[in-house]
Design a protein around this motif. Structure first.
Motif, PDB file in Angstrom:
ATOM      1  N   LEU A   1       0.853  -1.188   0.000  1.00 45.04           N
ATOM      2  CA  LEU A   1       0.000   0.000   0.000  1.00 45.04           C
ATOM      3  C   LEU A   1       0.885   1.232   0.000  1.00 45.04           C
ATOM      4  CD1 LEU A   1      -2.758   1.433   0.334  1.00 45.04           C
ATOM      5  CD2 LEU A   1      -2.402   1.257   2.803  1.00 45.04           C
ATOM      6  N   LEU A   2       0.759   2.051  -1.030  1.00 45.59           N
ATOM      7  CA  LEU A   2       1.530   3.282  -1.171  1.00 45.59           C
ATOM      8  C   LEU A   2       0.603   4.460  -0.897  1.00 45.59           C
ATOM      9  CD1 LEU A   2       3.173   1.128  -2.772  1.00 45.59           C
ATOM     10  CD2 LEU A   2       3.757   2.944  -4.395  1.00 45.59           C
ATOM     11  N   VAL A   3       0.964   5.262   0.091  1.00 43.88           N
ATOM     12  CA  VAL A   3       0.234   6.499   0.366  1.00 43.88           C
ATOM     13  C   VAL A   3       1.240   7.634   0.247  1.00 43.88           C
ATOM     14  CG1 VAL A   3      -1.215   7.771   1.977  1.00 43.88           C
ATOM     15  CG2 VAL A   3      -1.330   5.271   1.912  1.00 43.88           C
ATOM     16  N   SER A   4       1.040   8.489  -0.737  1.00 44.17           N
ATOM     17  CA  SER A   4       1.972   9.568  -1.024  1.00 44.17           C
ATOM     18  C   SER A   4       1.226  10.894  -1.009  1.00 44.17           C
ATOM     19  CB  SER A   4       2.639   9.348  -2.388  1.00 44.17           C
ATOM     20  OG  SER A   4       3.661  10.289  -2.632  1.00 44.17           O
ATOM     21  N   CYS A   5       1.891  11.950  -0.587  1.00 44.06           N
ATOM     22  CA  CYS A   5       1.220  13.238  -0.440  1.00 44.06           C
ATOM     23  C   CYS A   5       0.942  13.893  -1.792  1.00 44.06           C
ATOM     24  CB  CYS A   5       2.064  14.168   0.419  1.00 44.06           C
ATOM     25  SG  CYS A   5       1.241  15.743   0.750  1.00 44.06           S
ATOM     26  N   VAL A   6      -0.208  14.549  -1.894  1.00 41.90           N
ATOM     27  CA  VAL A   6      -0.565  15.243  -3.126  1.00 41.90           C
ATOM     28  C   VAL A   6       0.443  16.335  -3.471  1.00 41.90           C
ATOM     29  CG1 VAL A   6      -2.089  16.863  -1.923  1.00 41.90           C
ATOM     30  CG2 VAL A   6      -2.449  16.417  -4.359  1.00 41.90           C
ATOM     31  N   GLY A   7       1.116  16.899  -2.446  1.00 42.38           N
ATOM     32  CA  GLY A   7       2.137  17.905  -2.725  1.00 42.38           C
ATOM     33  C   GLY A   7       3.277  17.356  -3.559  1.00 42.38           C
ATOM     34  N   ARG A   8       3.631  16.097  -3.346  1.00 46.22           N
ATOM     35  CA  ARG A   8       4.670  15.457  -4.153  1.00 46.22           C
ATOM     36  C   ARG A   8       4.216  15.351  -5.607  1.00 46.22           C
ATOM     37  NH1 ARG A   8       8.195  12.406  -0.790  1.00 46.22           N
ATOM     38  NH2 ARG A   8       8.610  10.937  -2.487  1.00 46.22           N
ATOM     39  N   LYS A   9       2.953  15.021  -5.786  1.00 49.88           N
ATOM     40  CA  LYS A   9       2.388  14.890  -7.133  1.00 49.88           C
ATOM     41  C   LYS A   9       2.419  16.221  -7.875  1.00 49.88           C
ATOM     42  CE  LYS A   9      -1.838  13.028  -9.282  1.00 49.88           C
ATOM     43  NZ  LYS A   9      -2.822  14.075  -9.570  1.00 49.88           N
ATOM     44  N   LEU A  10       2.127  17.303  -7.164  1.00 45.32           N
ATOM     45  CA  LEU A  10       2.144  18.621  -7.801  1.00 45.32           C
ATOM     46  C   LEU A  10       3.560  19.021  -8.206  1.00 45.32           C
ATOM     47  CD1 LEU A  10      -0.371  20.581  -5.550  1.00 45.32           C
ATOM     48  CD2 LEU A  10      -0.765  19.649  -7.827  1.00 45.32           C
ATOM     49  N   VAL A  11       4.540  18.718  -7.351  1.00 45.67           N
ATOM     50  CA  VAL A  11       5.931  19.055  -7.683  1.00 45.67           C
ATOM     51  C   VAL A  11       6.402  18.261  -8.889  1.00 45.67           C
ATOM     52  CG1 VAL A  11       8.322  18.914  -6.891  1.00 45.67           C
ATOM     53  CG2 VAL A  11       6.563  19.807  -5.364  1.00 45.67           C
TER      54      VAL A  11
ATOM     55  N   CYS B   1      -0.788  -0.733  -4.747  1.00 42.26           N
ATOM     56  CA  CYS B   1      -2.030   0.030  -4.804  1.00 42.26           C
ATOM     57  C   CYS B   1      -1.926   1.157  -3.784  1.00 42.26           C
ATOM     58  CB  CYS B   1      -3.248  -0.842  -4.527  1.00 42.26           C
ATOM     59  SG  CYS B   1      -3.424  -1.384  -2.804  1.00 42.26           S
ATOM     60  N   GLY B   2      -2.739   2.171  -3.962  1.00 40.62           N
ATOM     61  CA  GLY B   2      -2.698   3.278  -3.014  1.00 40.62           C
ATOM     62  C   GLY B   2      -3.239   4.556  -3.603  1.00 40.62           C
ATOM     63  N   PHE B   3      -2.817   5.691  -3.009  1.00 40.37           N
ATOM     64  CA  PHE B   3      -3.413   6.953  -3.431  1.00 40.37           C
ATOM     65  C   PHE B   3      -2.555   8.127  -2.993  1.00 40.37           C
ATOM     66  CE2 PHE B   3      -4.908   5.981   0.773  1.00 40.37           C
ATOM     67  CZ  PHE B   3      -5.133   7.182   1.437  1.00 40.37           C
ATOM     68  N   TYR B   4      -2.789   9.253  -3.650  1.00 47.48           N
ATOM     69  CA  TYR B   4      -2.207  10.527  -3.220  1.00 47.48           C
ATOM     70  C   TYR B   4      -3.178  11.149  -2.221  1.00 47.48           C
ATOM     71  CZ  TYR B   4       1.648  10.024  -6.333  1.00 47.48           C
ATOM     72  OH  TYR B   4       2.795   9.554  -6.917  1.00 47.48           O
ATOM     73  N   SER B   5      -2.613  11.583  -1.091  1.00 49.60           N
ATOM     74  CA  SER B   5      -3.416  11.835   0.104  1.00 49.60           C
ATOM     75  C   SER B   5      -3.233  13.245   0.632  1.00 49.60           C
ATOM     76  CB  SER B   5      -3.002  10.839   1.189  1.00 49.60           C
ATOM     77  OG  SER B   5      -1.746  11.223   1.730  1.00 49.60           O
ATOM     78  N   TYR B   6      -4.000  13.550   1.701  1.00 51.87           N
ATOM     79  CA  TYR B   6      -3.847  14.791   2.456  1.00 51.87           C
ATOM     80  C   TYR B   6      -3.150  14.550   3.795  1.00 51.87           C
ATOM     81  CZ  TYR B   6      -7.037  16.939  -0.908  1.00 51.87           C
ATOM     82  OH  TYR B   6      -7.624  17.419  -2.056  1.00 51.87           O
ATOM     83  N   GLY B   7      -2.610  13.370   3.970  1.00 55.34           N
ATOM     84  CA  GLY B   7      -1.863  13.035   5.174  1.00 55.34           C
ATOM     85  C   GLY B   7      -1.532  11.560   5.173  1.00 55.34           C
ATOM     86  N   GLU B   8      -0.289  11.209   5.495  1.00 55.68           N
ATOM     87  CA  GLU B   8       0.168   9.834   5.457  1.00 55.68           C
ATOM     88  C   GLU B   8       0.419   9.358   6.889  1.00 55.68           C
ATOM     89  OE1 GLU B   8       0.603  12.509   2.792  1.00 55.68           O
ATOM     90  OE2 GLU B   8       2.596  12.283   3.662  1.00 55.68           O
ATOM     91  N   ILE B   9      -0.003   8.154   7.186  1.00 58.96           N
ATOM     92  CA  ILE B   9       0.117   7.595   8.530  1.00 58.96           C
ATOM     93  C   ILE B   9       1.039   6.392   8.474  1.00 58.96           C
ATOM     94  CG2 ILE B   9      -1.127   6.560  10.462  1.00 58.96           C
ATOM     95  CD1 ILE B   9      -3.647   8.061   9.370  1.00 58.96           C
ATOM     96  N   SER B  10       2.098   6.419   9.275  1.00 61.66           N
ATOM     97  CA  SER B  10       3.069   5.329   9.243  1.00 61.66           C
ATOM     98  C   SER B  10       3.965   5.400  10.465  1.00 61.66           C
ATOM     99  CB  SER B  10       3.936   5.418   7.972  1.00 61.66           C
ATOM    100  OG  SER B  10       4.956   4.434   7.962  1.00 61.66           O
ATOM    101  N   PRO B  11       4.489   4.252  10.892  1.00 63.95           N
ATOM    102  CA  PRO B  11       5.540   4.307  11.901  1.00 63.95           C
ATOM    103  C   PRO B  11       6.811   4.910  11.294  1.00 63.95           C
ATOM    104  CG  PRO B  11       4.644   2.076  11.681  1.00 63.95           C
ATOM    105  CD  PRO B  11       4.156   2.874  10.525  1.00 63.95           C
TER     106      PRO B  11
END
Length: 389
Positions: free
Chosen positions: A324-334, A357-367
């Motif tokens: 599961l890949l959760v990446s910030c939308v700010g990275r996508k814009l850059v 699978c995953g999505f561009y997000s407004y916040g990523e949660i991870s250890p």
């Protein structure tokens, strides 16, 4: 827990629906698996179009259907927009349970996290995957509430939903349907499932560190005694007219009172012109320091690769795995047109046996890497890899 599947090793298959509407036969291969769990990441219009969710209910009546809206969908094919990525998972031993809780407003974030986690707490619980709405939520308070109910030995990962950068209305999906207020979580139990994590940014700080002289939770009122919005606009210059969306390009690095980085980044989710304040995705520490950041595409791709290397330990098994890949939308814009490169970099590290699978997000949660200390991250690529032993 659902025990409907036949015995066999973990199996993962995926379908990308370009317009979010399944045609006849599109889901047949997934249906044939008899999955217990179906992950769905889709644009807001796809989840609201009246065709996708009923089709999933009809195709997978005994599976747990979980997901959220996005600011871009991630699949083995790369990054999509306006699509739906449907990933079906069948376990040999389906040791998981789904819970959900209503969020009454931003101030309810911590207690909603407690209510959600309390439904999952129990013997053998080792990890919780959570999806929450991306607006009108305090992500770090949500995690704090969950961790209070779960205890330090249970790790948490996931992310906050997106709506393609509009910051107006985000959605989560469960067997109860689509909601703009519901938080959904999946708890994993026992020793048959192995999870590993990775997270990395790639952003670089610039300009002076400024002290947080007034804040409340995730609301930043003053930096160095000045209205935070005024200070921020000075730095942004011409970009200020496009706030809050342009704030994704210039997040804050959080520094402690000693000016050392804490490893956390905070994204701007909204502005309050009347109060001169900034709404951030998670809590900030009054008396601490913030420093602006920016990034290049090459640095972000390198960061995604580093996150994949950290999560790679789960690949010791020869069976299929889910990443599961959760990446910030700010990275996508850059990254713009080069956004597929960070997903490709992850795929190169994790290999063909891992379904992305995953999505561009407004916040990523991870250890944090090599830690069970779970936090809300911003502007990072986070990876949760899962394999059945």
């Amino acid at each position: 827990m659902d025990e409907s599947a036949e015995i066999g090793e973990m199996e993962v298959r995926q379908v990308v629906l370009e317009k979010g509407v399944p045609a006849t036969g599109d889901l047949d291969e997934l249906v044939a698996m008899a999955p217990q769990w179906v992950l769905v990441f889709a644009s807001v219009p796809c989840l609201e179009n009246g065709a996708l969710v009923p089709a999933l209910e009809a195709a997978f009546p005994r599976a747990q259907r979980v997901g959220c809206s996005t600011a871009g969908e991630i699949s083995c094919d790369g990054v999509g927009d306006g699509s739906a990525v449907v990933t079906a998972i069948r376990f040999d031993n389906p040791a998981f349970r789904v819970a959900e809780a209503e969020l009454e407003g931003m101030e309810d974030s911590a207690t909603a996290g407690q209510r959600l986690a309390a439904q999952l707490a129990g013997a053998g619980l080792n990890h919780v995957l959570v999806f929450g709405q991306g607006v009108n939520i305090n992500g770090s308070a949500l995690i704090a509430g969950m961790r209070q109910a779960l205890g330090p030995e249970v790790t948490v990962s996931g992310g906050l939903a997106g709506d393609d950068g509009a910051f107006r209305r985000t959605l989560t999906l469960s067997n109860s349907g689509v909601s703009d207020r519901r938080i959904v979580a999946v708890g994993f139990y026992g020793a048959t499932l192995r999870l590993s994590h990775g997270s990395f940014g790639g952003w670089q700080p610039f300009g002076p560190a400024r002290q947080v002289t007034r804040s409340a939770g995730n609301i930043l009122f003053e930096l160095d005694g000045e209205p935070a919005l005024e200070v921020y606009k000075r730095y942004l210059g011409a970009y200020a007219k496009d706030l809050p969306a342009s704030g994704l390009l210039f997040p804050f690095a959080m520094l402690g009172a000693d000016h050392n980085a804490t490893g956390l980044i905070r994204t701007i989710l909204g502005v309050d012109e009347a109060a001169g304040s900034l709404v951030l995705a998670g809590d900030i520490e009054q008396g601490g320091y913030l420093r602006l950041m920016h990034a290049s595409t090459d640095a972000l791709v390198d960061g995604a690769q580093a996150a994949a290397e950290a999560a790679r330990q789960v690949q010791a098994s020869a069976s299929d795995s889910l990443s599961l890949l959760v990446s910030c939308v700010g990275r996508k814009l850059v990254m713009g047109a080069r956004v597929d490169e960070e997903v490709e970099a992850v795929g190169d590290v994790l290999g063909t046996r891992s379904t992305l699978c995953g999505f561009y997000s407004y916040g990523e949660i991870s250890p944090f890497v090599d830690s069970t200390d779970c936090r809300l991250h911003n502007q990072t690529m986070t990876i949760t890899s899962l394999v059945e032993l």
